[in-house]
Structures are given as C-alpha cells and as structure tokens.
Scaffold this motif. Structure first.
Motif, short mmCIF file in Angstrom:
data_model
loop_
_atom_site.label_atom_id
_atom_site.label_comp_id
_atom_site.label_asym_id
_atom_site.label_seq_id
_atom_site.Cartn_x
_atom_site.Cartn_y
_atom_site.Cartn_z
N GLY A 258 0.86 -1.18 0.00
CA GLY A 258 0.00 0.00 0.00
C GLY A 258 0.90 1.23 0.00
N GLY B 257 4.05 0.55 2.53
CA GLY B 257 4.97 -0.52 2.17
C GLY B 257 5.68 -0.26 0.85
N MET C 159 -11.51 5.19 -2.72
CA MET C 159 -12.49 4.11 -2.74
C MET C 159 -13.93 4.62 -2.83
N ALA D 254 1.42 -12.66 -3.10
CA ALA D 254 1.05 -13.76 -2.19
C ALA D 254 0.36 -13.16 -0.98
N VAL E 148 -0.03 -12.99 2.97
CA VAL E 148 0.72 -13.31 4.19
C VAL E 148 -0.25 -13.98 5.16
N ALA F 272 3.72 -3.74 6.84
CA ALA F 272 2.89 -2.61 6.33
C ALA F 272 1.58 -3.16 5.77
N LEU F 273 0.90 -4.00 6.55
CA LEU F 273 -0.30 -4.65 6.02
C LEU F 273 -1.56 -3.78 6.13
N GLY F 274 -1.41 -2.55 6.60
CA GLY F 274 -2.52 -1.61 6.51
C GLY F 274 -3.70 -1.96 7.41
N GLU G 126 -16.50 12.35 3.02
CA GLU G 126 -16.18 12.19 1.59
C GLU G 126 -17.17 11.24 0.92
N PHE H 16 -10.92 2.54 11.08
CA PHE H 16 -10.29 1.35 10.52
C PHE H 16 -9.76 0.44 11.63
N VAL I 162 5.09 0.22 9.71
CA VAL I 162 4.79 1.54 9.13
C VAL I 162 3.33 1.61 8.70
N GLY I 163 2.86 2.83 8.48
CA GLY I 163 1.49 3.02 8.01
C GLY I 163 0.48 2.68 9.10
N ASP I 164 -0.72 2.30 8.66
CA ASP I 164 -1.82 2.06 9.59
C ASP I 164 -1.48 0.97 10.61
N LYS J 170 -7.05 19.01 -3.28
CA LYS J 170 -7.18 17.63 -2.80
C LYS J 170 -6.84 16.65 -3.92
C1 LIG Z 1 -12.28 6.07 1.27
C2 LIG Z 1 -10.99 6.44 1.96
C3 LIG Z 1 -10.51 7.73 1.89
C4 LIG Z 1 -9.32 8.08 2.53
N1 LIG Z 1 -8.86 9.36 2.41
C5 LIG Z 1 -7.69 9.68 2.98
C6 LIG Z 1 -7.14 10.99 2.80
O1 LIG Z 1 -7.73 11.83 2.16
N2 LIG Z 1 -5.94 11.27 3.38
C7 LIG Z 1 -5.25 10.34 4.11
O2 LIG Z 1 -4.17 10.65 4.59
N3 LIG Z 1 -5.74 9.10 4.29
C8 LIG Z 1 -6.93 8.73 3.75
N4 LIG Z 1 -7.42 7.47 3.91
C9 LIG Z 1 -6.68 6.51 4.73
C10 LIG Z 1 -5.55 5.85 3.94
O3 LIG Z 1 -6.05 5.29 2.75
C11 LIG Z 1 -4.87 4.77 4.76
O4 LIG Z 1 -4.49 5.31 6.00
C12 LIG Z 1 -3.65 4.28 4.00
O5 LIG Z 1 -4.07 3.57 2.85
C13 LIG Z 1 -2.78 3.39 4.87
O6 LIG Z 1 -1.67 2.99 4.12
P1 LIG Z 1 -0.95 1.61 4.43
O7 LIG Z 1 0.12 1.46 3.42
O8 LIG Z 1 -0.62 1.52 5.86
O9 LIG Z 1 -2.08 0.51 4.19
P2 LIG Z 1 -2.87 0.12 2.86
O10 LIG Z 1 -2.94 1.23 1.91
O11 LIG Z 1 -4.12 -0.50 3.36
O12 LIG Z 1 -1.96 -1.03 2.22
C14 LIG Z 1 -1.86 -2.30 2.80
C15 LIG Z 1 -1.42 -3.27 1.73
O13 LIG Z 1 -1.26 -4.55 2.32
C16 LIG Z 1 -1.89 -5.53 1.51
N5 LIG Z 1 -2.31 -6.62 2.38
C17 LIG Z 1 -3.21 -6.58 3.40
N6 LIG Z 1 -3.28 -7.80 3.99
C18 LIG Z 1 -2.43 -8.60 3.33
C19 LIG Z 1 -2.03 -9.96 3.49
N7 LIG Z 1 -2.53 -10.75 4.43
N8 LIG Z 1 -1.09 -10.46 2.65
C20 LIG Z 1 -0.54 -9.69 1.68
N9 LIG Z 1 -0.87 -8.39 1.50
C21 LIG Z 1 -1.80 -7.87 2.31
C22 LIG Z 1 -3.05 -4.81 0.85
O14 LIG Z 1 -3.42 -5.47 -0.35
C23 LIG Z 1 -2.44 -3.43 0.61
O15 LIG Z 1 -1.79 -3.38 -0.63
C24 LIG Z 1 -8.61 7.09 3.27
C25 LIG Z 1 -9.09 5.79 3.36
C26 LIG Z 1 -10.27 5.45 2.71
C27 LIG Z 1 -10.75 4.03 2.78
#
Ligand SMILES: Cc1cc2nc3c(=O)[nH]c(=O)nc-3n(C[C@H](O)[C@H](O)[C@H](O)COP(=O)(O)OP(=O)(O)OC[C@H]3O[C@@H](n4cnc5c(N)ncnc54)[C@H](O)[C@@H]3O)c2cc1C
Length: 398
Positions: free
Chosen positions: A15, A18, A51, A79, A81, A110-112, A163, A241, A277-279, A362
């Motif tokens: 994401g 990552g 989204m 794959a 995880v 960084a699985l979000g 939004e 989330f 990192v990230g969420d 934006k």
């Molecule tokens: C509708 C919407 C609007 C948003 N607007 C904003 C905004 O305006 N500004 C802002 O700052 N944030 C916004 N966010 C929040 C932001 O999208 C998230 O905080 C951000 O995507 C987090 O990034 P990340 O890389 O931690 O996780 P993610 O982007 O969720 O990436 C995680 C990755 O891990 C992969 N993954 C998950 N589980 C597995 C597994 N078991 N095995 C392999 N891969 C896996 C996923 O496929 C994904 O590619 C918004 C979110 C949504 C849903």
C-alpha cells in the motif's frame, strides 16, 4: 574469496506505506548487499483514498506492482501473508505456487487496515464498507442497482464518512442520502470549515443526524442511540479502521487494537529486526500523540523506517524527524473540497481553504501520493553505501 550473504529485507504490504518503504530502501542500499522482497496480496496498487470514487462508478487507473517496481531491484511477490514468526524471523505466505516460507533479516510490516464494524449488531451482515477495493466494488454494484428515491445512510462523521456521503449525493442526486455522526457535523473543524461543510451538505441535499451514534443495523434501516430509526436501503459503514489480526497473533508488542508498537525510527519495541509503518503501526507524532491512520502520516513513517534501516546497516546517521501534520484534505464530491489547516499534532487552526480550489488541491494531493508510490525510486537521491553491519545471526528455532 568469501561471499557475504545479502541482507534479506522483506516488506509486507504494497500500500502507500509498504511500497514507499521498499522503493526508498532500494535507493538507499546496494543490490549486492541487500535483497528486498515486497509481498502483496493483490497484483495492483490500490489507491485507498479514492475508494468512495470507485464506489460511485468512477474508474481508477490500474497500477500493476510488477511494472511499478521493474528495474528497481525490488522483487515483487504476489502472495497472501498468513503468519509472521518474529522469533524465527520467518513469514508464511500463500500464493499461486502454494504455501511457502520467507526468511528475513529485517522485516517491514505494512499490512494496513480494513473496516471496523465495532461489534455493532447487524453491521457485518447488512452494512457496506469502502476501506478496500472489494468492498467498494460491492457497494458500486449495489448503488448502480438502487432505484431513484432509494435511501443511503453513511454511518460515521469522520473524514471518510464526509467524503463518502458527498460523493454519493453528488453522483446520485436522485437518492436520499444522510449521514449519522457520533458528535456534531465536522465538530473538530474550524468555524469556517464547519460552515462550508454545512453549506455543501445543504446544497447536495444530505441530511445530517448529529450526536447520533448508530447502535444497530438492519436490512432497511439503522437505529441511533436515542432509538431513532433512519431508513437505509444501503448502509455505508465508515467509523474508522481496524488493523489486520495477524500482528496480534505474533510475539510482537502490539496495542489492545493490534497495532505494532514502534519507537521513533518505526522499529518494533519488542523485536529490533522488525519495523512497522502506516496504519499497522502505532507511532508517536508531535508531543507524543499517536499518529492517526492516514496516508498523511503513513508515508512519512515509511521514509523514516527505510532511512533508519539503511542507516543501521551502513553505519550512517539515524533520521531524526517526527512525522507531523499540515492539513486535512477533504473532498466533498468532485466539485467541492475543504482543506482544513492543522497544527503539527493535527488540531484545526482558523484557516481553511474551501470550494473548487480546495477540490483541485485535494485532487493534486491524491495524484502526488499515487505518483510517489507508482515511481518508488524517482525523486529520491541515491545515497547507496555499503552495508557494514555484522552479518545477522541465525534466528532461533523452536
Ligand atoms: C475512502 C478512503 C478515503 C481516505 N482518504 C484519505 C485521505 O484523504 N488522506 C489520508 O491521509 N488518508 C486517507 N485514507 C486513509 C488511507 O487510505 C490509509 O491510512 C492508507 O491507505 C494506509 O496505508 P498503508 O500502506 O498503511 O495501508 P494500505 O494502503 O491499506 O496497504 C496495505 C497493503 O497490504 C496488503 N495486504 C493486506 N493484507 C495482506 C495480506 N494478508 N497479505 C498480503 N498483502 C496484504 C493490501 O493489499 C495493501 O496493498 C482514506 C481511506 C479510505 C478508505
């Protein structure tokens, strides 16, 4: 001549966080010293911040991960995880070739995150979600089949809820759209920001139920805390989330919500060879306040982790930057927006940019975030130094 094995870095999740971490690591370390593998369940990068746009029928650009990382030295592995053994330094994955185990010397987790139904009765059974692509596509299909006069309730008055409600109301003026908020509508915004939000909601015909947390969801309505029943042919759940349960199943130190606890360099406080990192991470921002789940803070945590890993491996200087906030960028449909300026620790200040200019701003922010991910090594000065850290000891087994 003796051959030193490459330091194995495995990044879980491509994401925003990552993908950025993997690209930056490739820019900081020499390929003869470090082997970087990026594991992701889906073959494409998903622009989660769009989204709500996907849900109303807009088409998003496809960004295949293998094309994004071609010629970067990062090995992309598609794959899922399924487990992390942080004591044995091994990740279990399952992909097209079946189950496998990946050993690592350094892990970047960084699985979000995904949606959070918060144990509210009926939410899992009846509500739609837009935290990921699959949920947004299901909602897209449902909305497309909803006839004029149908009712949509967006549950949650945070950034995603605002939004989503605006996007749906703008795209489908024939629907009856409402939003339920736990507190007042946009009550954390500046007075000017709140005024603008109310103006846009009124123009789009969105009904706001304030101080109205939803306590139950049924197939055709939701119930708020005071017993009010709000008709809902479609309920869209946006109350925050929740992170993947995988981290909680490891020996890594996590919070009660399952986020991995990290220090200022995004290194796990319990396992020094793991970074989050990230969420997925609970990292401290200015004044020690936890960073909120967002791209706005997730991308800087990825920079921080990559720079710290490279510095520790090459004997360089550790990064010393605390991720901070500048603004909250809210789209209110395609034609309107609200940029709320904030303090470093994310509290609204008086200034806010509103209207069409805010919508353009934006859009630019979303585009540049996606550009940064899609071009993971561009714009980062190459500072590749040889790895000087001692070869990692074999992980303990058992
Ligand atoms: C509708 C919407 C609007 C948003 N607007 C904003 C905004 O305006 N500004 C802002 O700052 N944030 C916004 N966010 C929040 C932001 O999208 C998230 O905080 C951000 O995507 C987090 O990034 P990340 O890389 O931690 O996780 P993610 O982007 O969720 O990436 C995680 C990755 O891990 C992969 N993954 C998950 N589980 C597995 C597994 N078991 N095995 C392999 N891969 C896996 C996923 O496929 C994904 O590619 C918004 C979110 C949504 C849903």
């Amino acid at each position: 001549m003796q051959h030193t094995p490459r330091h194995r870095i495995v990044v879980l999740g491509a994401g925003y966080a990552g993908a950025v971490a993997a690209g930056r690591l490739a820019r900081r370390l020499r390929s003869e010293d470090a082997a970087i593998t990026l594991v992701n369940a889906e073959p494409h990068f998903v622009e989660r911040v769009r989204m709500h746009q996907l849900a109303v029928g807009q088409d998003l650009r496809t960004r295949p991960l293998d094309a994004m990382f071609a010629h970067t030295g990062v090995d992309v592995r598609i794959a899922r995880v399924t487990g992390v053994d942080a004591d044995r330094r091994a990740v279990s994955v399952t992909g097209p070739d079946g189950a496998a185990e990946l050993a690592y010397d350094t892990l970047v987790y960084a699985l979000g995150s995904a949606w959070d139904p918060q144990d509210v009765p009926g939410a899992v059974e009846h509500a739609h979600e837009i935290a990921g692509r699959a949920g947004a596509l299901r909602l897209r299909e449902r909305l497309a089949g909803l006839e004029a006069g149908g009712s949509v309730v967006v549950v949650g008055g945070g950034l995603t809820g605002l939004e989503a409600a605006s996007e749906i109301a703008e795209a489908r003026p024939d629907l009856d759209v409402s939003l339920t908020a736990r507190g007042g509508l946009g009550d954390w915004l500046s007075p000017g920001g709140r005024r603008h939000l109310r103006k846009v909601f009124a123009a789009l015909g969105i009904t706001a139920y304030e101080n109205a947390p939803v306590t139950a969801v049924a197939a055709d309505h939701v119930v708020t805390a005071d017993g009010t029943s709000v008709p809902a042919d479609v309920t869209v759940w946006t109350t925050g989330f929740a992170v993947h349960p995988l981290a909680r199943a490891t020996t890594l130190e996590v919070t009660d919500t399952g986020r991995i606890v990290v220090d200022a360099t995004m290194r796990s406080v319990s396992h020094p060879d793991v970074y989050a990192v990230g969420d997925a991470a609970l990292a401290a921002g200015p004044g020690g306040k936890p960073l909120r789940m967002s791209c706005a803070s997730g991308v800087p945590t990825a920079w921080q982790a990559a720079d710290a890993i490279a510095a520790r491996l090459t004997g360089g200087k550790l990064p010393n930057v605390t991720p901070r906030y500048f603004n909250q960028c809210i789209s209110l449909g395609r034609g309107q927006g609200l940029i709320q300026y904030v303090t470093a620790d994310d509290r609204a200040v008086r200034g806010a940019l509103t209207g069409r200019l805010a919508a353009l701003y934006k859009e630019l922010v979303c585009k540049s975030a996606a550009w940064g991910v899609a071009n993971p090594t561009l714009g980062i000065p190459t500072r590749r130094r040889p790895v000087t850290a001692p070869a990692p000891q074999p992980a303990t087994t058992g």
